[in-house]
Motif scaffolding. Structure first.
Motif, PDB file in Angstrom:
ATOM      1  N   LEU A   1       0.835  -1.205   0.000  1.00 10.47           N
ATOM      2  CA  LEU A   1       0.000   0.000   0.000  1.00 10.47           C
ATOM      3  C   LEU A   1       0.870   1.255   0.000  1.00 10.47           C
ATOM      4  N   LEU A   2       1.884   1.300   0.868  1.00  8.21           N
ATOM      5  CA  LEU A   2       2.737   2.490   0.943  1.00  8.21           C
ATOM      6  C   LEU A   2       3.580   2.658  -0.319  1.00  8.21           C
ATOM      7  N   ALA A   3       3.999   1.552  -0.919  1.00 14.79           N
ATOM      8  CA  ALA A   3       4.755   1.644  -2.179  1.00 14.79           C
ATOM      9  C   ALA A   3       3.884   2.234  -3.279  1.00 14.79           C
ATOM     10  N   GLY A   4       2.650   1.769  -3.379  1.00 14.14           N
ATOM     11  CA  GLY A   4       1.733   2.322  -4.378  1.00 14.14           C
ATOM     12  C   GLY A   4       1.385   3.771  -4.092  1.00 14.14           C
ATOM     13  N   LYS A   5       1.159   4.071  -2.826  1.00 11.60           N
ATOM     14  CA  LYS A   5       0.843   5.444  -2.423  1.00 11.60           C
ATOM     15  C   LYS A   5       2.012   6.375  -2.748  1.00 11.60           C
ATOM     16  N   ALA A   6       3.239   5.920  -2.495  1.00 15.37           N
ATOM     17  CA  ALA A   6       4.420   6.743  -2.789  1.00 15.37           C
ATOM     18  C   ALA A   6       4.548   7.004  -4.287  1.00 15.37           C
ATOM     19  N   ARG A   7       4.295   5.998  -5.106  1.00 14.72           N
ATOM     20  CA  ARG A   7       4.386   6.190  -6.563  1.00 14.72           C
ATOM     21  C   ARG A   7       3.350   7.205  -7.046  1.00 14.72           C
ATOM     22  N   TRP A   8       2.140   7.119  -6.533  1.00 19.08           N
ATOM     23  CA  TRP A   8       1.088   8.060  -6.913  1.00 19.08           C
ATOM     24  C   TRP A   8       1.466   9.472  -6.461  1.00 19.08           C
ATOM     25  N   GLU A   9       1.945   9.580  -5.234  1.00 17.64           N
ATOM     26  CA  GLU A   9       2.358  10.877  -4.701  1.00 17.64           C
ATOM     27  C   GLU A   9       3.501  11.472  -5.534  1.00 17.64           C
ATOM     28  N   GLU A  10       4.432  10.622  -5.944  1.00 22.37           N
ATOM     29  CA  GLU A  10       5.563  11.109  -6.735  1.00 22.37           C
ATOM     30  C   GLU A  10       5.134  11.610  -8.109  1.00 22.37           C
ATOM     31  N   ARG A  11       4.139  10.990  -8.711  1.00 24.76           N
ATOM     32  CA  ARG A  11       3.636  11.506  -9.994  1.00 24.76           C
ATOM     33  C   ARG A  11       3.102  12.924  -9.818  1.00 24.76           C
ATOM     34  N   MET A  12       2.414  13.162  -8.714  1.00 28.90           N
ATOM     35  CA  MET A  12       1.894  14.509  -8.456  1.00 28.90           C
ATOM     36  C   MET A  12       3.029  15.487  -8.150  1.00 28.90           C
ATOM     37  N   LEU A  13       4.040  15.031  -7.411  1.00 34.40           N
ATOM     38  CA  LEU A  13       5.180  15.900  -7.108  1.00 34.40           C
ATOM     39  C   LEU A  13       5.974  16.237  -8.367  1.00 34.40           C
ATOM     40  N   LEU A  14       6.099  15.284  -9.275  1.00 32.91           N
ATOM     41  CA  LEU A  14       6.769  15.555 -10.555  1.00 32.91           C
ATOM     42  C   LEU A  14       6.033  16.632 -11.344  1.00 32.91           C
TER      43      LEU A  14
ATOM     44  N   PRO B   1       9.302  20.954 -10.935  1.00 31.60           N
ATOM     45  CA  PRO B   1      10.209  20.555 -12.019  1.00 31.60           C
ATOM     46  C   PRO B   1      11.516  19.941 -11.510  1.00 31.60           C
ATOM     47  N   ASP B   2      11.966  20.328 -10.313  1.00 31.96           N
ATOM     48  CA  ASP B   2      13.217  19.819  -9.757  1.00 31.96           C
ATOM     49  C   ASP B   2      13.085  18.412  -9.183  1.00 31.96           C
ATOM     50  N   TYR B   3      11.859  17.892  -9.088  1.00 32.17           N
ATOM     51  CA  TYR B   3      11.674  16.586  -8.453  1.00 32.17           C
ATOM     52  C   TYR B   3      12.347  15.457  -9.236  1.00 32.17           C
ATOM     53  N   ALA B   4      12.382  15.540 -10.552  1.00 28.76           N
ATOM     54  CA  ALA B   4      12.997  14.478 -11.362  1.00 28.76           C
ATOM     55  C   ALA B   4      14.480  14.323 -11.021  1.00 28.76           C
ATOM     56  N   GLY B   5      15.198  15.420 -10.923  1.00 23.22           N
ATOM     57  CA  GLY B   5      16.607  15.354 -10.560  1.00 23.22           C
ATOM     58  C   GLY B   5      16.806  14.872  -9.126  1.00 23.22           C
ATOM     59  N   TYR B   6      15.980  15.357  -8.231  1.00 21.40           N
ATOM     60  CA  TYR B   6      16.027  14.916  -6.834  1.00 21.40           C
ATOM     61  C   TYR B   6      15.779  13.410  -6.742  1.00 21.40           C
ATOM     62  N   GLY B   7      14.743  12.943  -7.435  1.00 21.26           N
ATOM     63  CA  GLY B   7      14.419  11.522  -7.414  1.00 21.26           C
ATOM     64  C   GLY B   7      15.485  10.647  -8.045  1.00 21.26           C
ATOM     65  N   ALA B   8      16.233  11.193  -8.977  1.00 14.58           N
ATOM     66  CA  ALA B   8      17.321  10.436  -9.605  1.00 14.58           C
ATOM     67  C   ALA B   8      18.529  10.314  -8.671  1.00 14.58           C
ATOM     68  N   ARG B   9      18.632  11.206  -7.694  1.00 16.39           N
ATOM     69  CA  ARG B   9      19.759  11.185  -6.745  1.00 16.39           C
ATOM     70  C   ARG B   9      19.451  10.433  -5.454  1.00 16.39           C
ATOM     71  N   VAL B  10      18.195  10.473  -5.015  1.00 13.61           N
ATOM     72  CA  VAL B  10      17.826  10.003  -3.676  1.00 13.61           C
ATOM     73  C   VAL B  10      16.873   8.811  -3.782  1.00 13.61           C
ATOM     74  N   GLY B  11      17.146   7.764  -3.015  1.00 10.33           N
ATOM     75  CA  GLY B  11      16.301   6.568  -3.014  1.00 10.33           C
ATOM     76  C   GLY B  11      14.930   6.823  -2.419  1.00 10.33           C
ATOM     77  N   ARG B  12      13.968   5.982  -2.797  1.00 12.56           N
ATOM     78  CA  ARG B  12      12.588   6.169  -2.340  1.00 12.56           C
ATOM     79  C   ARG B  12      12.436   5.855  -0.848  1.00 12.56           C
ATOM     80  N   PHE B  13      12.779   4.628  -0.439  1.00 11.13           N
ATOM     81  CA  PHE B  13      12.605   4.217   0.956  1.00 11.13           C
ATOM     82  C   PHE B  13      13.928   3.942   1.665  1.00 11.13           C
ATOM     83  N   LEU B  14      14.960   3.634   0.892  1.00 14.74           N
ATOM     84  CA  LEU B  14      16.302   3.363   1.419  1.00 14.74           C
ATOM     85  C   LEU B  14      17.286   4.219   0.639  1.00 14.74           C
ATOM     86  N   PRO B  15      18.368   4.646   1.281  1.00 14.24           N
ATOM     87  CA  PRO B  15      19.361   5.449   0.540  1.00 14.24           C
ATOM     88  C   PRO B  15      19.836   4.724  -0.718  1.00 14.24           C
ATOM     89  N   ARG B  16      19.822   5.436  -1.828  1.00 12.65           N
ATOM     90  CA  ARG B  16      20.305   4.981  -3.139  1.00 12.65           C
ATOM     91  C   ARG B  16      19.501   3.825  -3.756  1.00 12.65           C
TER      92      ARG B  16
END
Length: 156
Positions: free
Chosen positions: A116-129, A133-148
Motif C-alpha cells: 500500500l505504501l509503495a503504491g501510495k508513494a508512486r502516486w504521490e511522486e507523480r503529483m510531485l513531478l 520541475p526539480d523533483y525528477a533530478g532529486y528523485g534520480a539522486r535520492v532513493g525512495r525508501f532506502l538510501p540509493r
C-alpha cells in the motif's frame, strides 16, 4: 475522486497499522531476547524516521498523499537520504510489530502495508513531478525508501 482515493489510502494505512498492533499473537517463532531487541530497535528506528520526516516537511506537511499547492520541495535533512522517510518509518515500525506478533496474519498485514505504501508513494511522486520541475533530478539522486535504492530514472 482524487481526494476520495487519498482518504481511502490513508484510512487503509491506519487500519493495517492497527491490525498489526491488535491481531492475536502467533507462534511462528519463539520469543527470545534477540527477537525482543529487534522489535524494540525496529520500533524506535521507525518512530525516529517518521518523526524526522514529519518535522522535516514543515509547511509542506499534509496527511494526504496529495501535495499542498505552492509548498516547497523538501530535499534536505532526512529527505536528503530518502524521499519517503515517513513511509519508511511506518514500514520499519510495522515490521517490528509483525515480528512481535509472530503470526501469518501479522506477516500478511505487514506485506499489505508495504504494498500500500509503495503504491501510495508512486502516486504521490507523480503529483510531485507535475508540481515541482526539480523533483525528477532529486528523485534520480535520492532513493525512495532506502538510501540509493529506488531512484528515479532520468528521462533521455
Amino acid at each position: 475522486m482524487k481526494r476520495a482515493l487519498a482518504f481511502g489510502l490513508v484510512s487503509a494505512q491506519f487500519v493495517l497499522l492497527a491490525a498489526l498492533a491488535i491481531l492475536p499473537h502467533g507462534y511462528l517463532w519463539p520469543v527470545s531476547a534477540a527477537v525482543l531487541a529487534a522489535v524494540i530497535a525496529l520500533g524506535a528506528l521507525g518512530a525516529l524516521l517518521a518523526v524526522l520526516g514529519v518535522a522535516g516537511l514543515g509547511p509542506a506537511l499534509t496527511a494526504s498523499p496529495i501535495p499542498r499547492e505552492h509548498a516547497p520541495l523538501v530535499t534536505t535533512g532526512i529527505y536528503g537520504l530518502v524521499r519517503s522517510p515517513i513511509y519508511t518509518g511506518l514500514m520499519t515500525g510495522g515490521l517490528g510489530l509483525a515480528l512481535f506478533g509472530r503470526s501469518v496474519w501479522h506477516i500478511a498485514a505487514w506485506l499489505a502495508l508495504v504494498l500500500l505504501l509503495a503504491g501510495k508513494a508512486r502516486w504521490e511522486e507523480r503529483m510531485l513531478l507535475a508540481e515541482h520541475p526539480d523533483y525528477a533530478g532529486y528523485g534520480a539522486r535520492v532513493g525512495r525508501f532506502l538510501p540509493r535504492v529506488g531512484r528515479l530514472r532520468r528521462s533521455a
